[in-house]
Scaffold this motif. Sequence first.
Motif, mmCIF file in Angstrom:
data_model
loop_
_atom_site.group_PDB
_atom_site.id
_atom_site.type_symbol
_atom_site.label_atom_id
_atom_site.label_comp_id
_atom_site.label_asym_id
_atom_site.label_seq_id
_atom_site.Cartn_x
_atom_site.Cartn_y
_atom_site.Cartn_z
ATOM 1 N N PHE A 1 -2.614 -4.201 -0.171
ATOM 2 C CA PHE A 1 -2.693 -4.149 -1.625
ATOM 3 C C PHE A 1 -1.701 -5.191 -2.122
ATOM 4 O O PHE A 1 -0.511 -5.103 -1.826
ATOM 5 N N MET A 2 -2.205 -6.209 -2.823
ATOM 6 C CA MET A 2 -1.364 -7.333 -3.210
ATOM 7 C C MET A 2 -1.727 -7.826 -4.600
ATOM 8 O O MET A 2 -2.895 -7.812 -4.986
ATOM 9 N N ILE A 3 -0.707 -8.259 -5.337
ATOM 10 C CA ILE A 3 -0.883 -8.983 -6.589
ATOM 11 C C ILE A 3 -0.321 -10.372 -6.340
ATOM 12 O O ILE A 3 0.834 -10.515 -5.933
ATOM 13 N N SER A 4 -1.141 -11.392 -6.548
ATOM 14 C CA SER A 4 -0.689 -12.753 -6.288
ATOM 15 C C SER A 4 -0.956 -13.639 -7.493
ATOM 16 O O SER A 4 -1.831 -13.358 -8.306
ATOM 17 N N GLY A 5 -0.178 -14.704 -7.566
ATOM 18 C CA GLY A 5 -0.352 -15.715 -8.599
ATOM 19 C C GLY A 5 -0.689 -17.033 -7.937
ATOM 20 O O GLY A 5 -1.295 -17.061 -6.859
ATOM 21 N N ASP A 6 -0.271 -18.122 -8.561
ATOM 22 C CA ASP A 6 -0.573 -19.444 -8.016
ATOM 23 C C ASP A 6 0.110 -19.709 -6.680
ATOM 24 O O ASP A 6 -0.456 -20.353 -5.814
ATOM 25 N N SER B 1 -2.275 4.546 -5.122
ATOM 26 C CA SER B 1 -1.293 3.612 -4.563
ATOM 27 C C SER B 1 0.034 3.701 -5.296
ATOM 28 O O SER B 1 0.110 4.181 -6.429
ATOM 29 N N ASN B 2 1.066 3.228 -4.631
ATOM 30 C CA ASN B 2 2.332 2.968 -5.303
ATOM 31 C C ASN B 2 2.147 1.706 -6.132
ATOM 32 O O ASN B 2 1.306 0.868 -5.809
ATOM 33 N N PRO B 3 2.938 1.526 -7.182
ATOM 34 C CA PRO B 3 2.759 0.341 -8.028
ATOM 35 C C PRO B 3 3.382 -0.926 -7.443
ATOM 36 O O PRO B 3 4.235 -0.865 -6.558
ATOM 37 N N ILE B 4 2.917 -2.042 -7.967
ATOM 38 C CA ILE B 4 3.534 -3.349 -7.742
ATOM 39 C C ILE B 4 3.980 -3.822 -9.118
ATOM 40 O O ILE B 4 3.193 -3.828 -10.066
#
Length: 136
Positions: free
Chosen positions: A24-29, A111-114
Amino acid sequence: VDALRRGSCYARRGMGTDITINDFMISGDQTGFTSGQNGQISGTPMVTIDIDTAPASMPLTVQIVRNGASIHTIEVEEPGQLTFRDTGPGLKGAFFYRFMIFKGGWPIVASNPIFVTIDPDPVSVIGNPKQIEASL
């Protein structure tokens, strides 16, 4: 125990449902963060969730949440990697993302938060008044 300490975990409930969250991932540039982490990204946030299930085919509903509000729902039949680009309005500042998985209308994974700061204001990142004055 280390995963609990880092916040890199999720809650699962329900008998007879074997679900594993591989990622589980939040990604940018240029950067990305996983469950339990916080950081800064630039660009449009990309949410990635990698799900394994047993049995292999299982109808599920994945709900992506930003700051407590559902922003996207995905119906899936097969395990695999889901991606969603968050192009919502006003995406600058601090946010948290998490997801929930439902089976037959019942929540079975949370899920746990990011925590991410998107396109941080350069003034708040510098933090030193002398540097701020010099850059003006």
